[in-house]
Design an enzyme around this catalytic site. Sequence first.
Site, mmCIF file in Angstrom:
data_model
loop_
_atom_site.group_PDB
_atom_site.id
_atom_site.type_symbol
_atom_site.label_atom_id
_atom_site.label_comp_id
_atom_site.label_asym_id
_atom_site.label_seq_id
_atom_site.Cartn_x
_atom_site.Cartn_y
_atom_site.Cartn_z
ATOM 1 N N LYS A 46 0.863 -1.187 0.000
ATOM 2 C CA LYS A 46 0.000 0.000 0.000
ATOM 3 C C LYS A 46 0.899 1.237 0.000
ATOM 4 O O LYS A 46 1.937 1.250 0.679
ATOM 5 C CB LYS A 46 -0.879 0.001 1.254
ATOM 6 C CG LYS A 46 -1.903 -1.116 1.278
ATOM 7 C CD LYS A 46 -3.013 -0.886 0.272
ATOM 8 C CE LYS A 46 -4.104 -1.932 0.402
ATOM 9 N NZ LYS A 46 -5.154 -1.770 -0.604
ATOM 10 N N LYS B 175 -12.362 -8.048 -8.712
ATOM 11 C CA LYS B 175 -12.673 -8.542 -7.370
ATOM 12 C C LYS B 175 -13.924 -9.408 -7.453
ATOM 13 O O LYS B 175 -15.039 -8.877 -7.590
ATOM 14 C CB LYS B 175 -12.901 -7.368 -6.407
ATOM 15 C CG LYS B 175 -11.705 -6.410 -6.262
ATOM 16 C CD LYS B 175 -10.779 -6.821 -5.150
ATOM 17 C CE LYS B 175 -9.522 -6.000 -5.032
ATOM 18 N NZ LYS B 175 -9.517 -4.972 -3.996
#
Length: 357
Positions: free
Chosen positions: A155, A254
């Site tokens: 991240k 996803k």
Amino acid sequence: MTALVERVELHDVAVPLLAPFRGAKTTVTERRVILVRLVAGGAGGWGECGPVPGYSADTLDAAWEALQAAAPTLAGAPVNANPPAALRLTAAAAVSQAAADLAARLAGEPLWQAMGGTSPRIVAGASVGLHDDPAETVDRVGAELAAGYRHVKLKIVPGRAHPPLTAVRAAYPDLSMAADANASYDRDRVAEVAALDELGLAYLEQPLPADDIDGHVDLAERMTTQIVLDESAARPGWREALAGRGSGLGVTVKPGRLSWPEVQATASLAGPDHLFRIGGMLELGVGRAHAAAAASLPGFALPTDLSPTSRYLADDVAGGLPLADGTLALGRRPGLGTEVDVDRLTAVTLRKSIVLG
Ligand code: OSB
Ligand code: MG
């Protein structure tokens, strides 16, 4: 003959994470999901509805209402991986997953094969959250490599992306590493984004805002690094944008926010100009197993986010797929390949609802 759904169960559950997972816009400390079970012909299929607050375009409470409203129409109807049109995103995904798992179990076939998957093993990935000190990020990556991962996704946030990424790159020059900005840059900072090219990232996920698909198309043309959409791929119109536009833009798909037929249709859009990957949303074992099955489909070429759930969850209702040689093995068992433990399910359930067909 298609079996009819005899019973619809909704289980609203909460499980704490082992440690907070920090991203640019949200920190996840627990996973609250609705597990959907459809029963027919002596078999049960499972799906997972797990919007992530601060990230997903929908919410758990809205999904609960929508699923409760849909349950009477599902009960008594044929098992169908196309969810009712009234359901969207994570709620639609969960119903579709449960139906697909159920159909595969009734057919005695592994889900990944029933859905058109071809690869019995998929490349695993470890997602590493934000840390204050680059040395912590390097330590975290070292621990993931020691645990057997061969791909990591880090991240990042604007203004502080380079120190941790360069530190990890210096420690592990050949590592397959990627970065996920969670839509935290904007067009005023594209030079900063473009400067990430020197790090040899496997891909850069969603640098720009969700509604700025054009900005991502431009970045994909300008940068060597593979750009992939994530948040933008939950917005209407992203498929059209991809179809009509310059090559090079990829997508993180996803399965937790798409029906199975949509996952299959999306896989067929992938090609040399548009590389796709399967990402995760810190699912419980049910959602994770569906995502892993999806990663088996041809078309999802980039490394996944997928790890066993024991990597991030303090508890789970179903066992995770085991990690071996940096991969997850999908196995030969009918359906999802993992079983829900009823005692553990009961222990983490906040509310449930049952409708008979
Ligand atoms: O942005 O990809 C994301 C987890 C929850 C919500 C959003 C994201 C993530 C991840 C994947 O980064 C982590 C995982 O599932 O292991
Ligand atoms: Mg992402």
